[in-house]
Motif scaffolding. Sequence first.
Motif, PDB file in Angstrom:
ATOM      1  N   GLU A  45       0.832  -1.206   0.000  1.00 24.60           N
ATOM      2  CA  GLU A  45       0.000   0.000   0.000  1.00 24.60           C
ATOM      3  C   GLU A  45       0.867   1.256   0.000  1.00 24.60           C
ATOM      4  O   GLU A  45       0.522   2.251  -0.654  1.00 24.60           O
ATOM      5  N   LEU A  46       1.968   1.213   0.701  1.00 26.99           N
ATOM      6  CA  LEU A  46       2.887   2.352   0.705  1.00 26.99           C
ATOM      7  C   LEU A  46       3.389   2.632  -0.707  1.00 26.99           C
ATOM      8  O   LEU A  46       3.437   3.798  -1.144  1.00 26.99           O
ATOM      9  N   LEU A 102       1.550  -0.571  -8.534  1.00 24.30           N
ATOM     10  CA  LEU A 102       0.625  -1.613  -8.110  1.00 24.30           C
ATOM     11  C   LEU A 102       1.345  -2.940  -7.951  1.00 24.30           C
ATOM     12  O   LEU A 102       2.310  -3.228  -8.672  1.00 24.30           O
ATOM     13  N   ALA A 103       0.866  -3.730  -7.007  1.00 23.54           N
ATOM     14  CA  ALA A 103       1.433  -5.062  -6.805  1.00 23.54           C
ATOM     15  C   ALA A 103       1.034  -5.975  -7.957  1.00 23.54           C
ATOM     16  O   ALA A 103      -0.009  -5.793  -8.581  1.00 23.54           O
ATOM     17  N   LEU A 163      -7.263  -8.174   6.692  1.00 23.23           N
ATOM     18  CA  LEU A 163      -6.271  -8.467   5.663  1.00 23.23           C
ATOM     19  C   LEU A 163      -6.919  -9.062   4.416  1.00 23.23           C
ATOM     20  O   LEU A 163      -6.505  -8.767   3.289  1.00 23.23           O
ATOM     21  N   ARG A 164      -7.939  -9.864   4.616  1.00 22.65           N
ATOM     22  CA  ARG A 164      -8.636 -10.439   3.462  1.00 22.65           C
ATOM     23  C   ARG A 164      -9.315  -9.337   2.646  1.00 22.65           C
ATOM     24  O   ARG A 164      -9.242  -9.325   1.410  1.00 22.65           O
ATOM     25  N   LEU A 213      -9.178  -5.727  -2.148  1.00 24.58           N
ATOM     26  CA  LEU A 213      -9.188  -4.367  -2.680  1.00 24.58           C
ATOM     27  C   LEU A 213      -7.990  -4.135  -3.596  1.00 24.58           C
ATOM     28  O   LEU A 213      -8.115  -3.529  -4.672  1.00 24.58           O
ATOM     29  N   GLU A 214      -6.827  -4.629  -3.177  1.00 24.55           N
ATOM     30  CA  GLU A 214      -5.639  -4.478  -4.014  1.00 24.55           C
ATOM     31  C   GLU A 214      -5.803  -5.211  -5.338  1.00 24.55           C
ATOM     32  O   GLU A 214      -5.364  -4.730  -6.391  1.00 24.55           O
ATOM     33  N   ILE A 215      -6.438  -6.367  -5.315  1.00 28.72           N
ATOM     34  CA  ILE A 215      -6.699  -7.109  -6.548  1.00 28.72           C
ATOM     35  C   ILE A 215      -7.617  -6.300  -7.457  1.00 28.72           C
ATOM     36  O   ILE A 215      -7.425  -6.272  -8.676  1.00 28.72           O
TER      37      ILE A 215
END
Length: 257
Positions: A215-216, A224-225, A244-245, A250-252
């Motif tokens: 996120e940082l 993006l990851a 965390l889930r 959200l990152e996905i």
Amino acid sequence: EYLAQSVLERQDQETQDFLLQTAPLDRLCAPLCDAVTGADNGRVMLEKLQRENLFVEPLDAHGVWYRYHALFAEFLADRLARAPHLDRTGIHRRASCWFEVNGQPYAAADHALAAGDESRREALIEAAILDMVRASQIALAMGWFESLPEAFSATKPNVLIPMAWSHIYSRRFSKAQALLQKAELLLTRSVEKLSEQDRRVADEFRVEVEMARLELARVSTGQLAGRSRLQELKDRLRPGWDFLRAFVELEICYVNI
């Protein structure tokens, strides 16, 4: 002088004591007043004060929460300080306990500080800070962090990690990076320094440190990851790691936009 002679001193002793004992409270409800005064008259007294226009105003439409007019509260606090039969420290201590039991750790910590009990305040903060930050109460959390000595968090990933999240979203990226590094070192090389509770959840903290770093990078640089990295983190999650889930999902979503 007007408030003293024309308002306070015209009340009976029970009402005067109630006003003075509840003066340190930013807001009032009957159960809180009962806890602070040790009496069982909170509801009756609040209704009386409102009925007689004694500088109290409702904060909701249901008659549950009230507050004193700011100037009247200041006057009462001054009178309380000069009332030897009333224990201001005890008032704050009882208010702190009530707020803690009723799920309001920020108010509980404030009253602990007012009571001069710094160790209790720090314990309250440590117990609540992770959930507070995960609930996006960043401004409140930052206020806490800035009031704490650096040594408070030195061996506590349960404090370092939410501090890092707060700095990420306050755009203090270098501070966030430093805090994450401290947390990672504790969780990988200095596990013996952790509390028993932190050791039990160390695996969850390790994953959270990695997610906070992702996120940082996203917030600070727009990076993006990768999908494979996010899937690897997702596969490491255990039941009950709900924050965390939600975060990894959200990152996905960001990756797939």
